[in-house]
Design an enzyme around this catalytic site. Structure first.
Site, PDB file in Angstrom:
ATOM      1  CB  SER A 105       0.867   8.058  -0.972  1.00  0.00           C
ATOM      2  OG  SER A 105       0.655   7.423   0.252  1.00  0.00           O
ATOM      3  CB  CYS A 113      -2.560  -4.554 -14.328  1.00  0.00           C
ATOM      4  SG  CYS A 113      -2.881  -5.998 -13.060  1.00  0.00           S
ATOM      5  CB  CYS A 151      12.961  -2.878  -7.275  1.00  0.00           C
ATOM      6  SG  CYS A 151      12.865  -4.375  -6.373  1.00  0.00           S
ATOM      7  CB  CYS A 175      -0.003  -7.761  -6.514  1.00  0.00           C
ATOM      8  SG  CYS A 175       0.932  -7.521  -7.937  1.00  0.00           S
ATOM      9  CB  CYS A 225      -4.845  -5.929  -6.284  1.00  0.00           C
ATOM     10  SG  CYS A 225      -4.298  -4.327  -7.362  1.00  0.00           S
ATOM     11  CG  ASP A 283      -3.944   6.401   3.091  1.00  0.00           C
ATOM     12  OD1 ASP A 283      -3.187   6.936   2.564  1.00  0.00           O
ATOM     13  OD2 ASP A 283      -3.735   5.602   4.088  1.00  0.00           O
ATOM     14  CG  ASP A 284      -2.234   5.266  -0.889  1.00  0.00           C
ATOM     15  OD1 ASP A 284      -1.655   5.966   0.289  1.00  0.00           O
ATOM     16  OD2 ASP A 284      -2.000   4.124  -1.271  1.00  0.00           O
TER      17      ASP A 284
END
Ligand code: SF4
Length: 456
Positions: free
Chosen positions: A282, A430, A2, A380, A433, A343-344
């Site tokens: 992105s 981290c 957020c 995640c 994922c 792509d990201d």
């Protein structure tokens, strides 16, 4: 993920509104502002984009020197149903507080039962309830934030407002989420990303992991490392996708990290191609790095409709609809060519399959998909709405050959975990994922997947 914002100074609510507009890419489900007027906390919280949820006219009569704001991308609870929308206001009588946070609290159900003696419907409700409870018990909101910070398991950057005109901000001890501030001419300005603060003409500084800062209108108190953690594990996905390229996170420019991701990928790639095209927006920085490292022309073959939002952070029904209308194709760039499409990341593969089909239908000779991050194989629980393993394409399918086949590409190449670490230059980010190695010990993956999954 957020976006959060806060301001202490003249026209605080209007500054917060402008910061929220700058953070719109971090959440598009709801927008809210809370401010203090005559020792009361008032709030405006509605569904939708900032500009449609709150009109600037509504704020023109607000006369408050302290305010906080939030743009929501939900990772638990319902989508766009108002549940979990923030800022949350709690308390009564002389003591009221409001909070807005970015993150995900893994153990909020357990903490609600133990301390609040009730079930909370969202982690934001639990966090607000706990901070209020500890404020009453300890008589001090900074101590309460510290106490609660050391109880919760998960990720958060947080802004807290009290009806006594206090503003407190904090970043979790692992430093998962970004948080930045500026203090200038008695104005204290806070936002999830440095770029939002700089867009308003202030110079931004990052909040350190575990730090708590409080401002009362005249002095800034900093409690460094007040929230304990065994390790510094910032979310690497902020660099891959979430943050704006002009943001600095942990001292690293996001755009530069993305360019290096693409360069690492370009060096790995032995496939001959005629042109590299990004999936906008992105994939753009990574495509630049890829094209430089691979000595291949970079061009714009896909044109994004700027008037639809970021599909990944949309609820699933809207996400699928938006995926189908998102791109136009520049035929002169793709026709008859061997394309590297950068792509990201690749989550479920449904959007990329549509992109590959679209490019072929406009005459692409070959479509080679290149992904700037490694295969995502694990969910995640720290604030990103990744599906359960059964819906992640790289967890479902055994190898890159089957993934390429599923998205109907000629080939697919991913970045590596080493490439990602090199690109971000972080020692211990981290990357759970990708690797399944979570920063918290003893997590029960099956139980958490069931508890947090909304991808059914
Ligand atoms: S698991 Fe992935 S998305 Fe979640 S916090 Fe870790 S790096 Fe970020």
């Amino acid at each position: 993920m957020c976006g959060i914002a806060a301001c202490y100074g003249v026209d605080a609510a209007k500054y917060v509104y402008r910061l929220m507009l700058e953070l719109q890419h971090r959440g598009q489900e709801s927008a809210g502002i809370a401010y203090v007027a005559d020792r009361c906390i008032k709030s405006i919280v509605r569904s939708g984009y900032v500009i449609s949820a709150i009109s600037p006219d509504e704020l023109s009569s607000v006369n408050s020197s302290v305010a906080i704001g939030h743009v929501r991308y939900s990772t638990s609870g319902g989508y766009m149903d108002g549940e979990g929308a923030q800022p949350i206001v709690v308390g009564n009588g002389n003591r009221r507080i409001s909070i807005a946070f970015n993150g995900n609290i893994i153990n909020y159900r357990e903490l609600s039962r133990e301390y609040l003696k009730r079930e909370c419907v969202s982690d934001s409700e639990a966090l607000a309830g706990l901070i209020y409870l500890f404020t009453l018990e300890l008589g001090d909101v900074v101590e309460a934030v510290k106490e609660v910070g050391n109880l919760v398991l998960g990720s958060y950057s947080l802004v807290v407002l009290t009806n006594n005109n206090e503003l407190i901000i904090a970043r979790d001890g692992n430093g998962f989420k970004p948080l930045a501030y500026s203090i200038q001419d008695k104005s204290f300005v806070v936002a999830s990303e440095t770029s939002a603060i700089e867009a308003l003409g202030f110079s931004a500084r990052e909040v350190g992991p575990g730090d708590i800062l409080s401002y009362d209108g005249s002095s800034l108190e900093v409690l460094p490392n007040a929230i304990r953690s065994s390790c510094f594990t910032p979310c690497i996905f902020e660099y891959i996708y979430f943050s704006r390229p002009d943001t600095i996170f942990n001292g690293i420019q996001v755009h530069e990290a993305r360019v290096r991701m693409g360069a690492f990928l370009g060096k790995l790639d032995t496939q001959e191609v005629d042109v590299a095209i990004p999936v906008p927006d992105s994939g753009r920085s990574a495509a630049l790095g890829y094209s430089i490292a691979k000595h291949v022309m970079l061009d714009e073959g896909l044109i994004r409709n700027r008037y639809v939002g970021r599909s990944f952070i949309m609820p699933p029904n809207i996400r699928e609809f938006i995926s189908s209308i998102k791109y136009g194709v520049v035929k002169s760039v793709v026709n008859g060519r061997r394309l590297a499409v950068i792509d990201d990341s690749l989550i479920r593969g449904t959007t990329m399959k549509e992109v590959v089909k679209l490019l072929r239908s406009r005459g692409a000779h070959q479509v080679h998909v290149r992904i700037a991050s490694p295969p995502i194989r694990y969910p995640c629980f720290m604030g990103i709405d990744f599906p359960t393993r059964r819906e992640l394409i790289a967890a479902r399918l055994a190898n890159t050959g089957s993934i390429a086949k599923a998205i109907e590409a000629d080939s697919i190449l991913y970045n590596t975990v080493e490439g990602l670490k090199w690109a971000t230059q972080l020692q211990t980010p981290c990357m759970a994922c990708f690797t399944g190695e979570y920063p918290f010990k003893g997590l029960d993956l099956e139980r958490l997947e069931n508890a947090f999954s909304r991808w059914h």
